[in-house]
Design an enzyme around this catalytic site. Structure first.
Site, short mmCIF file in Angstrom:
data_model
loop_
_atom_site.label_atom_id
_atom_site.label_comp_id
_atom_site.label_asym_id
_atom_site.label_seq_id
_atom_site.Cartn_x
_atom_site.Cartn_y
_atom_site.Cartn_z
CG ASN A 40 -1.75 1.22 1.39
OD1 ASN A 40 -1.83 2.02 0.45
ND2 ASN A 40 -2.38 1.38 2.54
CE LYS A 62 -0.19 3.55 4.66
NZ LYS A 62 -0.31 3.72 6.10
CG HIS A 95 -6.11 2.00 5.00
ND1 HIS A 95 -5.69 2.93 5.93
CD2 HIS A 95 -5.08 1.12 4.86
CE1 HIS A 95 -4.46 2.64 6.30
NE2 HIS A 95 -4.06 1.54 5.67
CD GLU A 97 -3.29 5.57 6.55
OE1 GLU A 97 -3.30 5.58 5.31
OE2 GLU A 97 -2.34 5.08 7.22
CD GLU A 107 -3.64 -2.46 7.38
OE1 GLU A 107 -2.47 -2.64 7.05
OE2 GLU A 107 -4.30 -1.46 7.04
N GLY A 124 2.30 2.14 10.96
CA GLY A 124 3.32 3.19 10.89
C GLY A 124 3.99 3.53 12.20
CB SER A 130 4.83 -1.79 12.17
OG SER A 130 4.45 -0.45 12.42
C1 PEP Z 1 -1.06 0.29 6.20
O1 PEP Z 1 -1.35 1.44 6.50
O2 PEP Z 1 -1.83 -0.38 5.47
C2 PEP Z 1 0.18 -0.27 6.70
C3 PEP Z 1 0.27 -1.55 6.77
O3 PEP Z 1 1.17 0.62 7.04
P1 PEP Z 1 2.59 0.31 7.72
O4 PEP Z 1 3.11 -0.98 7.13
O5 PEP Z 1 3.44 1.48 7.37
O6 PEP Z 1 2.34 0.16 9.17
#
Ligand code: PEP
Length: 240
Positions: free
Chosen positions: A9, A11, A87, A89, A157, A163, A200
């Site tokens: 992803n 983003k 997601h 976000e 998630e 992040g 992460s």
């Molecule tokens: C995400 O936002 O889908 C994600 C997995 O981000 P990160 O790997 O940076 O935590």
């Protein structure tokens, strides 16, 4: 055992010239279990390669006066096979509700675009021991009226892991993914829905994470922007 899916992803990252550099490295990937979801305007750069391409969001209608939106029909017509929906976000910054996400899921499935439905609890919800309740609500609402369950992918998630560099223990991930599968099985007995882990994931922790057999793949954000790190993640998942 089925192959694990590795979803990148991106983003809202990278410029056009950075994408060209990025593709010099990533263009080498020869693996149909890898799905790259760039910022949507860059999708054409990623097509016709030996990996799959996804989009980071799609709308609830096929066409019309919806400025700024992209429909599943349009994405599919370009050669995109996956769409990330719900997601955290988007749930957070764009106030997307469970009902709206469900409409997006149904529209995506109408065009055989596989929805990767993101679910997860906030830190506050986790601390209040509400994780199971939240996940159950998100799963049930996202899957309402879904007929083609075999096309659906769920990504767990935990929002506090996105992040942040903080990752749940393997024991926690195993328990939560198993719980999610129990919920889905209650709705659709004997389904083969893949449940991914995201939050992460890095080249450093992937070996350890990949020991959890209940996890059917990964959704990778930050680490998917670094070509070598992402290639290393793919290699570990492929070789274990
Ligand atoms: C995400 O936002 O889908 C994600 C997995 O981000 P990160 O790997 O940076 O935590």
């Amino acid at each position: 055992m089925e192959n694990k899916l590795i979803v990148a992803n991106h983003k809202m990252n990278m410029t056009a010239s950075e994408i060209n550099e990025f593709l010099k490295e990533l263009g080498k990937i020869n693996n149909k279990n890898v799905v790259i979801c760039p910022t949507s305007i860059y999708i054409p750069y990623f097509l016709k390669k030996k990996f799959q391409v996804g989009i980071q969001n799609t709308f609830i209608h096929e066409k019309g006066a919806y400025t700024g939106e992209v429909s599943p029909m349009q994405a599919k017509s370009l050669g995109v096979n996956y769409t990330i929906l719900g997601h955290s976000e988007r749930r957070m910054y764009l106030e997307e509700s469970d009902t709206f996400i469900n409409k997006k899921v149904l529209e995506a499935l109408n065009y055989d675009l596989k929805p990767i439905i993101c679910i997860g609890e906030t830190l506050e919800e986790r601390n209040m021991l509400k994780t199971d309740k939240i996940l159950k609500r998100q799963v049930i609402n996202a899957l309402r009226d879904v007929a083609k369950i075999e096309e659906v992918i769920i990504a767990y998630e935990p929002i506090w892991a996105i992040g942040t560099g903080v990752v749940p223990t393997n024991k926690e991930i195993k328990a939560t993914i198993s719980y999610i599968k129990t919920i889905i099985n209650g709705l659709y007995p004997n389904n083969k829905v893949k449940v991914l882990y995201g939050g992460s994931v890095t080249e450093k922790n992937i070996k350890e994470l990949n020991k959890i057999k209940e996890v059917d793949g990964y959704l990778v954000g930050g680490a998917s922007l670094k070509p070598q790190a992402f290639l290393n993640i793919i290699e570990v998942v492929d070789s274990q």
